[in-house]
Motif scaffolding. Structure first.
Motif, short mmCIF file in Angstrom:
data_model
loop_
_atom_site.label_atom_id
_atom_site.label_comp_id
_atom_site.label_asym_id
_atom_site.label_seq_id
_atom_site.Cartn_x
_atom_site.Cartn_y
_atom_site.Cartn_z
N MET A 1 0.85 -1.18 0.00
CA MET A 1 0.00 0.00 0.00
C MET A 1 0.90 1.24 0.00
SD MET A 1 -3.17 0.92 2.53
CE MET A 1 -2.26 0.80 4.04
N LYS A 2 0.67 2.12 -0.95
CA LYS A 2 1.46 3.34 -1.04
C LYS A 2 0.86 4.41 -0.15
CE LYS A 2 3.18 2.57 -5.65
NZ LYS A 2 3.31 3.09 -7.01
N GLY A 3 1.66 5.37 0.22
CA GLY A 3 1.20 6.47 1.05
C GLY A 3 1.46 6.21 2.52
N TYR A 4 0.90 7.07 3.35
CA TYR A 4 1.06 6.95 4.80
C TYR A 4 -0.12 7.60 5.47
CZ TYR A 4 2.41 11.85 4.60
OH TYR A 4 2.42 13.20 4.38
N PHE A 5 -0.27 7.33 6.76
CA PHE A 5 -1.31 8.00 7.53
C PHE A 5 -0.91 8.11 8.99
CE2 PHE A 5 -2.41 3.63 8.37
CZ PHE A 5 -2.98 3.63 9.64
N GLY A 6 -1.54 9.06 9.63
CA GLY A 6 -1.43 9.23 11.07
C GLY A 6 -2.82 9.39 11.63
N ILE A 7 -2.95 9.26 12.94
CA ILE A 7 -4.26 9.40 13.56
C ILE A 7 -4.10 10.07 14.91
CG2 ILE A 7 -4.26 7.10 14.63
CD1 ILE A 7 -7.36 7.09 13.73
N GLY A 8 -5.06 10.92 15.26
CA GLY A 8 -4.97 11.63 16.52
C GLY A 8 -6.33 12.05 17.05
N LEU A 21 -6.12 3.48 21.22
CA LEU A 21 -6.01 4.05 19.87
C LEU A 21 -4.57 3.95 19.36
CD1 LEU A 21 -7.43 5.55 17.54
CD2 LEU A 21 -6.72 7.69 18.65
N ALA A 22 -3.59 4.23 20.21
CA ALA A 22 -2.18 4.15 19.80
C ALA A 22 -1.81 2.71 19.45
CB ALA A 22 -1.27 4.68 20.90
N ARG A 23 -2.27 1.75 20.24
CA ARG A 23 -1.99 0.34 19.97
C ARG A 23 -2.61 -0.07 18.63
NH1 ARG A 23 -4.22 -4.79 20.64
NH2 ARG A 23 -2.72 -6.36 21.31
N THR A 24 -3.84 0.34 18.38
CA THR A 24 -4.51 0.01 17.12
C THR A 24 -3.81 0.69 15.95
OG1 THR A 24 -6.58 -0.22 18.35
CG2 THR A 24 -6.75 -0.02 15.96
N ALA A 25 -3.39 1.93 16.12
CA ALA A 25 -2.65 2.63 15.06
C ALA A 25 -1.37 1.89 14.71
CB ALA A 25 -2.35 4.06 15.50
N ALA A 30 0.20 2.69 11.14
CA ALA A 30 0.23 4.16 11.10
C ALA A 30 1.67 4.65 11.14
CB ALA A 30 -0.55 4.74 12.28
N SER A 31 1.91 5.76 10.50
CA SER A 31 3.24 6.37 10.50
C SER A 31 3.46 7.23 11.73
CB SER A 31 3.43 7.22 9.25
OG SER A 31 3.33 6.40 8.10
N PHE A 32 2.37 7.72 12.32
CA PHE A 32 2.46 8.53 13.52
C PHE A 32 1.09 8.63 14.18
CE2 PHE A 32 1.58 11.39 10.02
CZ PHE A 32 0.64 12.28 10.51
N ALA A 33 1.09 9.06 15.43
CA ALA A 33 -0.15 9.33 16.16
C ALA A 33 0.05 10.68 16.84
CB ALA A 33 -0.44 8.24 17.17
N PHE A 34 -1.07 11.30 17.24
CA PHE A 34 -0.93 12.62 17.86
C PHE A 34 -2.13 12.95 18.74
CE2 PHE A 34 -3.06 13.31 13.82
CZ PHE A 34 -4.04 14.25 14.09
N THR A 35 -1.90 13.91 19.61
CA THR A 35 -2.97 14.50 20.41
C THR A 35 -2.90 16.01 20.25
OG1 THR A 35 -1.64 14.74 22.43
CG2 THR A 35 -2.84 12.66 22.15
N VAL A 36 -4.03 16.65 20.41
CA VAL A 36 -4.11 18.11 20.42
C VAL A 36 -4.91 18.50 21.65
CG1 VAL A 36 -4.95 20.18 19.22
CG2 VAL A 36 -4.05 18.26 17.89
N ALA A 55 7.43 3.17 21.11
CA ALA A 55 8.77 2.71 20.74
C ALA A 55 8.87 2.42 19.24
CB ALA A 55 9.13 1.45 21.54
N SER A 56 7.72 2.39 18.56
CA SER A 56 7.71 2.04 17.13
C SER A 56 7.26 3.16 16.21
CB SER A 56 6.80 0.83 16.90
OG SER A 56 7.29 -0.28 17.60
N ILE A 57 6.38 4.04 16.69
CA ILE A 57 5.91 5.16 15.88
C ILE A 57 5.97 6.43 16.72
CG2 ILE A 57 4.40 3.75 14.41
CD1 ILE A 57 2.00 4.85 15.98
N PRO A 58 6.24 7.57 16.11
CA PRO A 58 6.23 8.81 16.88
C PRO A 58 4.81 9.17 17.32
CG PRO A 58 6.78 9.25 14.57
CD PRO A 58 6.62 7.77 14.72
N ILE A 59 4.69 9.66 18.54
CA ILE A 59 3.42 10.16 19.06
C ILE A 59 3.65 11.60 19.48
CG2 ILE A 59 1.60 9.89 20.78
CD1 ILE A 59 2.30 6.90 20.88
N TYR A 60 2.99 12.51 18.76
CA TYR A 60 3.17 13.94 19.00
C TYR A 60 2.06 14.45 19.90
CZ TYR A 60 6.13 13.36 14.88
OH TYR A 60 7.08 12.93 14.00
N ASP A 61 2.42 15.29 20.85
CA ASP A 61 1.45 15.93 21.74
C ASP A 61 1.52 17.43 21.50
OD1 ASP A 61 0.67 13.53 23.12
OD2 ASP A 61 2.57 13.60 24.19
#
Length: 177
Positions: A1-8, A21-25, A30-36, A55-61
């Protein structure tokens, strides 16, 4: 699958939902996860994240929507149960996307919705848990953009269908100017 996605999630307050949600991502690639504007205890969130996704994908806050930074060309897609949103089964996912969900017991803020290129809804009678909603969106993305055998006409799985290898055309050379 081409492309990437993140979820937050905007404004999440329940750490177990964030951990799930992070575990499912992580499981869906997922390439990344985030919170706002989140209000949670990271240690509590890690209790639900048994895959140790951080430890596997970046999680941005990000503290505010103004701080939100996405890669160039990445479409922000809101997930919200509103009358004018696109039904998830009819939605074509962008190749590069970041999905944002609203908080528990709430909705995406008007400011977050205004930043979204698309707003999509899961066709349910009422809102579902934020971690479940995120999982459904990620599953739909993988299902619609992945390479899978076609569904059979009758009930059950495909009859030992072997997909042919992916084919690519000849190289495209750019002309020299």
């Amino acid at each position: 699958m081409k492309g990437y996605f993140g979820i937050g999630v905007e404004g999440i307050s329940k750490p177990m939902n964030l951990g799930a949600l992070a575990r499912t991502a992580h499981a869906f690639g997922a390439s990344f996860a985030f919170t706002v504007a989140a209000a949670f205890d990271r240690r509590e969130a890690n209790r639900a994240d048994t895959s140790d996704s951080a430890a596997s994908i970046p999680i941005y806050d990000w503290p505010t929507l103004a701080d939100l930074r996405l890669p160039v060309g990445c479409a922000l897609v809101g997930i919200e149960l509103t009358p004018d949103a696109i039904d998830l089964p009819s939605f074509r996912h962008p190749r590069a996307a970041a999905y944002i969900l609203g908080p528990e017991r709430g909705s995406l803020s008007p400011e977050a919705t205004a930043l979204c290129e698309f707003v999509v809804k899961i066709p349910t009678k009422f809102c579902v848990n934020v971690a479940l909603a995120g999982g459904l969106v990620m599953y739909d993305r993988v299902l619609s953009l992945g390479r899978h055998a076609p569904r059979p006409v009758g009930a059950g799985g495909p009859a030992a269908t072997v997909l042919s290898p992916a084919t690519f055309g000849p190289p495209r050379l750019r002309s020299k100017r």
